[in-house]
Design an enzyme around this catalytic site. Structure first.
Site, mmCIF file in Angstrom:
data_model
loop_
_atom_site.group_PDB
_atom_site.id
_atom_site.type_symbol
_atom_site.label_atom_id
_atom_site.label_comp_id
_atom_site.label_asym_id
_atom_site.label_seq_id
_atom_site.Cartn_x
_atom_site.Cartn_y
_atom_site.Cartn_z
ATOM 1 N N PHE A 77 0.814 -1.223 0.000
ATOM 2 C CA PHE A 77 0.000 0.000 0.000
ATOM 3 C C PHE A 77 0.841 1.264 0.000
ATOM 4 C CE2 PHE A 77 0.836 -0.098 4.593
ATOM 5 C CZ PHE A 77 1.016 1.258 4.858
ATOM 6 N N LYS B 176 -1.181 -6.989 -9.220
ATOM 7 C CA LYS B 176 -2.158 -7.129 -8.133
ATOM 8 C C LYS B 176 -1.753 -6.094 -7.100
ATOM 9 C CE LYS B 176 -3.130 -8.321 -4.450
ATOM 10 N NZ LYS B 176 -3.580 -7.347 -3.417
ATOM 11 N N GLU C 194 -4.996 -3.733 -1.898
ATOM 12 C CA GLU C 194 -6.440 -3.461 -1.887
ATOM 13 C C GLU C 194 -6.759 -2.194 -1.098
ATOM 14 O OE1 GLU C 194 -4.657 -5.647 -0.426
ATOM 15 O OE2 GLU C 194 -5.550 -6.517 1.379
ATOM 16 N N SER D 4 5.210 -6.987 3.491
ATOM 17 C CA SER D 4 5.769 -7.307 4.809
ATOM 18 C C SER D 4 6.552 -8.630 4.731
ATOM 19 C CB SER D 4 4.638 -7.419 5.827
ATOM 20 O OG SER D 4 3.722 -8.400 5.395
ATOM 21 N N CYS E 229 9.540 1.773 3.459
ATOM 22 C CA CYS E 229 10.434 0.688 3.839
ATOM 23 C C CYS E 229 11.851 1.202 4.036
ATOM 24 C CB CYS E 229 10.430 -0.405 2.786
ATOM 25 S SG CYS E 229 11.128 0.162 1.250
ATOM 26 N N GLU F 236 9.178 -4.241 13.231
ATOM 27 C CA GLU F 236 8.898 -3.130 12.304
ATOM 28 C C GLU F 236 7.626 -2.423 12.778
ATOM 29 O OE1 GLU F 236 7.679 -4.151 8.232
ATOM 30 O OE2 GLU F 236 8.699 -2.340 7.531
HETATM 31 P P1 NAD Z 1 1.422 -6.586 3.060
HETATM 32 O O1 NAD Z 1 2.423 -7.662 3.174
HETATM 33 O O2 NAD Z 1 0.291 -6.569 4.017
HETATM 34 O O3 NAD Z 1 0.747 -6.595 1.587
HETATM 35 C C1 NAD Z 1 1.518 -6.630 0.421
HETATM 36 C C2 NAD Z 1 0.733 -7.329 -0.678
HETATM 37 O O4 NAD Z 1 0.457 -8.664 -0.258
HETATM 38 C C3 NAD Z 1 -0.626 -6.695 -0.959
HETATM 39 O O5 NAD Z 1 -0.854 -6.686 -2.341
HETATM 40 C C4 NAD Z 1 -1.601 -7.591 -0.226
HETATM 41 O O6 NAD Z 1 -2.875 -7.654 -0.841
HETATM 42 C C5 NAD Z 1 -0.926 -8.949 -0.286
HETATM 43 N N1 NAD Z 1 -1.239 -9.789 0.881
HETATM 44 C C6 NAD Z 1 -1.498 -9.380 2.144
HETATM 45 N N2 NAD Z 1 -1.729 -10.437 2.939
HETATM 46 C C7 NAD Z 1 -1.601 -11.547 2.168
HETATM 47 C C8 NAD Z 1 -1.703 -12.954 2.416
HETATM 48 N N3 NAD Z 1 -2.005 -13.424 3.626
HETATM 49 N N4 NAD Z 1 -1.488 -13.801 1.390
HETATM 50 C C9 NAD Z 1 -1.177 -13.339 0.162
HETATM 51 N N5 NAD Z 1 -1.082 -12.016 -0.125
HETATM 52 C C10 NAD Z 1 -1.276 -11.136 0.853
HETATM 53 O O7 NAD Z 1 2.224 -5.203 3.101
HETATM 54 P P2 NAD Z 1 1.641 -3.728 3.169
HETATM 55 O O8 NAD Z 1 1.083 -3.507 4.534
HETATM 56 O O9 NAD Z 1 0.775 -3.457 1.991
HETATM 57 O O10 NAD Z 1 2.971 -2.877 2.962
HETATM 58 C C11 NAD Z 1 3.842 -2.527 4.016
HETATM 59 C C12 NAD Z 1 4.984 -3.505 4.134
HETATM 60 O O11 NAD Z 1 5.700 -3.541 2.911
HETATM 61 C C13 NAD Z 1 6.002 -3.094 5.181
HETATM 62 O O12 NAD Z 1 6.418 -4.245 5.865
HETATM 63 C C14 NAD Z 1 7.141 -2.499 4.368
HETATM 64 O O13 NAD Z 1 8.399 -2.542 4.983
HETATM 65 C C15 NAD Z 1 7.094 -3.368 3.155
HETATM 66 N N6 NAD Z 1 7.720 -2.710 2.018
HETATM 67 C C16 NAD Z 1 8.948 -3.162 1.641
HETATM 68 C C17 NAD Z 1 9.592 -2.553 0.578
HETATM 69 C C18 NAD Z 1 10.940 -3.033 0.142
HETATM 70 O O14 NAD Z 1 11.395 -2.580 -0.890
HETATM 71 N N7 NAD Z 1 11.596 -3.929 0.855
HETATM 72 C C19 NAD Z 1 8.988 -1.492 -0.100
HETATM 73 C C20 NAD Z 1 7.731 -1.070 0.306
HETATM 74 C C21 NAD Z 1 7.103 -1.687 1.377
#
Ligand code: NAD
Length: 511
Positions: A164, A188, A191, A241, A296, A396
């Protein structure tokens, strides 16, 4: 994940616009009745609903993308370059529109939304050089009369699953290079703020990309699992994450795909006694509270050497007093958090740190904001003397909470960074070139800033962390991006003439 509602009977939300998938060059509803709410984080209201794909929707989208990939792979390099240039121009010209979408669904302030778009466009611009990056190597006469050369070909259909916090930039990191190299992409998006993906899809259409080469499939775990398990998806780029990144990596690779899965972070900034403390304080505040800490590459922990810690904490607190939190369209410095749930989680860490013995130097709880009181607010918060055993230090937080940990010197600071499970970004602030050089050698982190607090590499270097911040071998964009989205072939060729006759069962040797 967000609770889902049913489109046919969404509780009190029948009038809200529905964000559809983007398949075959236009909006598409699919067969699923499931949806999720999209909030305006600055007001707390559900402003739209987003369609959640069912497994059958995934199959349909992949089928369309596979057909499109068959043709797109044969588009000349010149043609692909023209489309990329045109896409870059559409996004650049209409960036205000996109920035407003980002602010309305993510909450980040408009200036920050513009920064996100600019850093995404950087990768589009880099991808325009695809002719250079995809040309293979040629060895004439590797053996007598035999030439050996390599070429790189597209993989087919690839999936991008994004978080997000950068609804435009992170997809651009991946899809620009994937499309440049002749693949079809299924995005994808998160959401929580899905509209930017559809806006970008429309921009591709305007730029002349053939229908089906870029698809947006909205949804939750069902959509992600459908992509991870689908036999016609060749590669997956994931950002999110760490627990989900690990799951995506393990599931995708088990299904025979290439996977790069970028995970979470806990970035430390080490401030040595010889640093310019005013510049270090500016950097800590900018990198700690920009985008409400939902980056991040945000600085989450300042490691201050004891002798300068009081002076640094004072300077940071002074700067924080001047920050204005509020609606991202009103010229504030910092916007809301993404959801009420996330705001409560972040606030919970402040309470945990306090219980564990940290002092709350600046308390963002209950802050007065320039905006709707129902928004998902938490003001900038500064914690000092955070114990390293506290969950507030180890986990985090992903919010506007900056923790100060006091250390005896360089070695103690370095050891703490290297003991962490994450290895995304880090920074050292010092005027000692030797210390900085040692740091870049010794620190177990993928992206390092020397007097630079958010060291996101430029597009022609690659982006990625170490340890639990990246699963897989390939980083995002740069040369890694071109390698990830192409498969290399090596060709050994000889144009026969009578002198090549004769049978020889020995292993080929070079003459
Ligand atoms: P998230 O892991 O909740 O979601 C990321 C994606 O995974 C979304 O598209 C979501 O719909 C999907 N998703 C969520 N739960 C899922 C599940 N159980 N099974 C399959 N798919 C699932 O992350 P977020 O809250 O959207 O973003 C923040 C996180 O992203 C933080 O931990 C941040 O550090 C990380 N991030 C990392 C980088 C990097 O380059 N390393 C960059 C941006 C964000």
């Amino acid at each position: 994940m967000t609770d889902t509602t049913t489109l046919s009977a969404p509780a009190g939300s029948t009038e809200r616009p529905i964000i559809e998938h983007w398949v075959a060059g236009g909006p598409w509803s699919g067969a699923s009745e499931r949806s999720g709410p999209v909030f305006d984080p600055a007001t707390g209201e559900v402003q739209k609903l987003v369609r959640f794909a069912a497994p059958g929707d995934v199959d349909h989208a992949v089928r369309v993308a596979r057909e499109a990939a068959e043709t797109w792979r044969d588009a000349s390099i010149a043609r692909r370059q023209q489309v990329l240039f045109a896409f870059r121009q559409v996004v650049h010209t209409r960036r205000d529109e996109l920035a407003r979408i980002l602010t309305s669904e993510h909450g980040k302030v408009l200036s920050d939304a513009h920064g996100e778009i600019a850093r995404g466009l950087e990768v589009v611009e880099f991808a325009c050089g695809l002719g250079h990056h995809t040309k293979g190597a040629y060895s004439e006469n590797a053996s007598s009369g035999i030439d050996v050369y390599s070429l790189r070909q597209p993989l087919g259909v690839v999936a991008v699953i994004s978080p997000f916090n950068f609804p435009a930039m992170v997809p651009m990191w991946f899809f620009s290079i994937a499309i440049a190299t002749g693949n079809a992409v299924i995005l994808k998006p998160s959401e929580k703020d899905p509209s930017a993906a559809n806006w970008l899809a429309a921009a591709w259409t305007e730029a002349g990309l053939p229908a089906g080469v870029f698809t947006v499939l909205h949804g939750d775990k069902t959509a992600v699992d459908g992509l991870l398990e689908h036999p016609d998806i060749q590669a997956v780029s994931f950002v999110g994450s760490t627990p989900i990144a690990r799951y995506v990596y393990e599931t995708g690779t088990r299904h025979g795909k290439r996977v790069q899965a970028l995970g979470g972070a806990k970035n430390h900034m080490l401030v040595l006694p010889d640093a310019d403390l005013d510049l270090a304080a500016d950097a800590a505040v900018s990198a700690g509270f920009g985008s409400a800490g939902e980056r991040c590459m945000a600085i989450s922990v300042v490691l201050a050497v004891d002798t300068i810690a009081d002076a640094l904490v004072d300077r940071i607190a002074q700067r924080m007093a001047a920050l204005r939190t509020g609606d991202g369209t009103r010229g504030c410095d910092m916007g809301p958090l993404i959801t009420a749930e996330h705001r409560d989680k972040v606030t919970g860490y402040v309470a945990v740190a306090e219980q564990d013995g940290a002092s709350v130097v600046v308390d963002g709880r209950g802050i007065e904001v320039d905006g709707d009181p129902n928004g998902f607010w938490l003001g900038p918060t500064l914690l000092d003397r955070v114990p390293t055993a506290s969950a507030a230090y180890r986990e985090e937080i992903f919010g506007p909470v900056l923790s100060v940990v006091r250390v005896g010197g360089y070695e103690e600071g370095l050891d703490l960074i290297n003991a962490g499970v994450y290895g995304n970004g880090t920074a050292i602030f010092t005027n000692d070139g030797g210390a900085a050089r040692r740091f870049q050698r010794d620190v177990q982190v993928g992206m390092i800033g020397i007097n630079v607090p958010i060291p996101v590499p430029v597009a022609y270097h690659s982006f990625g962390g170490w340890k639990a911040s990246l699963f897989g071998d390939a980083k995002a964009y740069g040369v890694h991006g071109f390698e990830f989205y192409t498969a290399e072939k090596a060709v050994t060729s000889r144009w026969l003439d009578p002198s090549h006759g004769g049978v020889d069962l020995g292993f080929p040797q070079h003459t």
